[in-house]
Design an enzyme around this catalytic site. Sequence first.
Site, mmCIF file in Angstrom:
data_model
loop_
_atom_site.group_PDB
_atom_site.id
_atom_site.type_symbol
_atom_site.label_atom_id
_atom_site.label_comp_id
_atom_site.label_asym_id
_atom_site.label_seq_id
_atom_site.Cartn_x
_atom_site.Cartn_y
_atom_site.Cartn_z
ATOM 1 N N THR A 1 15.246 1.642 27.465
ATOM 2 C CA THR A 1 15.586 0.724 26.367
ATOM 3 C C THR A 1 15.852 1.572 25.127
ATOM 4 O O THR A 1 15.659 2.790 25.161
ATOM 5 C CB THR A 1 14.408 -0.235 26.054
ATOM 6 O OG1 THR A 1 13.270 0.565 25.728
ATOM 7 C CG2 THR A 1 14.074 -1.142 27.224
ATOM 8 N N ASP A 2 16.247 0.926 24.045
ATOM 9 C CA ASP A 2 16.518 1.670 22.816
ATOM 10 C C ASP A 2 15.269 2.373 22.296
ATOM 11 O O ASP A 2 15.330 3.483 21.783
ATOM 12 C CB ASP A 2 17.074 0.730 21.738
ATOM 13 C CG ASP A 2 18.475 0.254 22.113
ATOM 14 O OD1 ASP A 2 19.093 0.926 22.983
ATOM 15 O OD2 ASP A 2 18.928 -0.761 21.581
ATOM 16 N N CYS A 3 14.115 1.720 22.410
ATOM 17 C CA CYS A 3 12.902 2.395 21.928
ATOM 18 C C CYS A 3 12.368 3.409 22.934
ATOM 19 O O CYS A 3 11.644 4.323 22.550
ATOM 20 C CB CYS A 3 11.805 1.425 21.537
ATOM 21 S SG CYS A 3 12.000 -0.270 21.929
ATOM 22 N N TYR A 4 12.680 3.229 24.221
ATOM 23 C CA TYR A 4 12.158 4.149 25.242
ATOM 24 C C TYR A 4 13.318 4.690 26.087
ATOM 25 O O TYR A 4 13.567 4.214 27.191
ATOM 26 C CB TYR A 4 11.134 3.425 26.127
ATOM 27 C CG TYR A 4 9.915 2.976 25.362
ATOM 28 C CD1 TYR A 4 8.949 3.894 24.960
ATOM 29 C CD2 TYR A 4 9.725 1.634 25.032
ATOM 30 C CE1 TYR A 4 7.837 3.490 24.248
ATOM 31 C CE2 TYR A 4 8.609 1.221 24.324
ATOM 32 C CZ TYR A 4 7.669 2.156 23.933
ATOM 33 O OH TYR A 4 6.567 1.770 23.231
ATOM 34 N N PRO A 5 14.055 5.699 25.585
ATOM 35 C CA PRO A 5 15.269 6.150 26.273
ATOM 36 C C PRO A 5 15.013 6.996 27.535
ATOM 37 O O PRO A 5 15.901 7.119 28.371
ATOM 38 C CB PRO A 5 15.983 7.015 25.223
ATOM 39 C CG PRO A 5 15.212 6.849 23.954
ATOM 40 C CD PRO A 5 13.862 6.389 24.303
#
Lengths: 133, 394
Positions: free
Chosen positions: B128-132
């Site tokens: 995700t954007d927070c957890y690439p």
Amino acid sequence: MRKRYKLTFPPAISREPIVYHLVKDFDLMPNILRSQIQPGCEGVMLLELTGTADKLVAAEQYLRDQKMVISPAAADIEHNDDLCVDCGLCASVCRQGALSLDALGALVINRDLCVLCEVCVSTCPRRAIKLVF
Amino acid sequence: MAKTWEEINDRIAKGNAVVMTAEEFAALAKEEGVKSAAKKVDVVTTGTFGPMCSTGVFMNFGHTDIPIRMKEITLNGVPASGGLAAVDTYLGGTEESKTRGLEYGGAHVIEDLIAGKEIRLDALGSVTDCYPLDEVSTYITIDDLNQAYFFNPRNAYQNYNVAVNSTDKTLHTYLGTLLPNMGNAVYCSAGVLSPLLNDPTYRTIGIGTKCFVAGAPGYVAWQGTQHNPSAPRDKHGVPTGGAGTIAVIADLKRARSEFFAAASFTGYGVSSFVGIGIPIPVLDEELAETLALTDADISATVYDYGVPSRSRPEVGVFTYEQLRSGQIEIAGKTVRTGGVSSMPKARAIANELKRWILEEGYLLSEPVERLPEPGTPGPTPLIQRGKKEGERNA
């Protein structure tokens, strides 16, 4: 005296009545602890022999003459004290009473009673007991 | 002669409390009578060390440079939960290795963590954007973990079944190998030393009770799963089979190898031997009466595990003294007995707890809330209902 042997039978003599000869010719008292012998195949027997020292020496020679591989050390159970937690499960499956708990609940091993059935080996949840050859 | 928690803690703090293990207390009560023993002794320590399947550990790994939200996690090949926050997990003791099966499981990972060994961590991320970051593989030790603590939903079962097998084939169970034709009987309790058997109605053991968990100081967090305060009890008010249970919490980083051991039950699975100990204040004579009970007074019911049912047939009731003698007689047949709960370890735990109190000033804590008491309904079975009309397979 009493000795334990691991006998390896070459395929050619897997049908020979070896134990009969040990009794009749050498006056020995055999106790077959384990054996896996099939006609025409190499077989293995764990044998305990009781008799006089000279008769045992003579019997060992007889077995070698039969082209049998004998290893007098035979097998034993090896118990790892560091892994054991004295739970006592092994004692509950040892029909021979070789494994038991003392009054304080600590494991006691009497190797003379062991017939190397190996039930304790797979029962021990800590895998603290091994059969060594 | 009633004593209060405060009076007892005051004596511990001043260094003049009298502390005994449950075995020692029972011996003193036999010699001098319960009344005298209750007057003399302030605290009785208990201990148990048996397989407790509902055991596991919460962990936080810390964040990677490029953050990852771990979804599929394995530790030494043993799956751990990916259903918590990004780098949090819960590792269940009975979880089995993907490659080694029951020879190595969650309990073995916990044992290796306590021993300070390196553990391989593999995790796949949900990008995700927070957890690439999508993947991480590394080695960790217990010192690398921000937090690591036991949360064991069910420990220290108050008494337990004794198992036999009437069938003609060997059974592999969580109580070990059951030989055919009642070839053996397996029991599982520390009896005289067992925490919940010494306080059978949970007067002093409740939420917030300080206790010993695998060598670490911990707390009773809740009633254990399947807590059954209404199980049958004998004339002393002591259950004759599985009854009360506790959930415990404790710092894994303070656990000690000698008080935790992974277990592989052939043909069954992985479990954890957990050392649990609870100090019990000798508040009054009524409590002293149960603290003074010995293995000769405490009984367990034998069930036939050859019958695969929730209500297995009962084949007898024996005292722990009889069970520990090495053999019992069932229907005229002598049956060899064995335990799966270690008495030497239970004794070591009770003694260690005694040392904490005497040498380290370890104080007792009154429960914040009591556990469900006798008379409260016990667990209910799972009802197997059919599918509702119009419901489709998921």
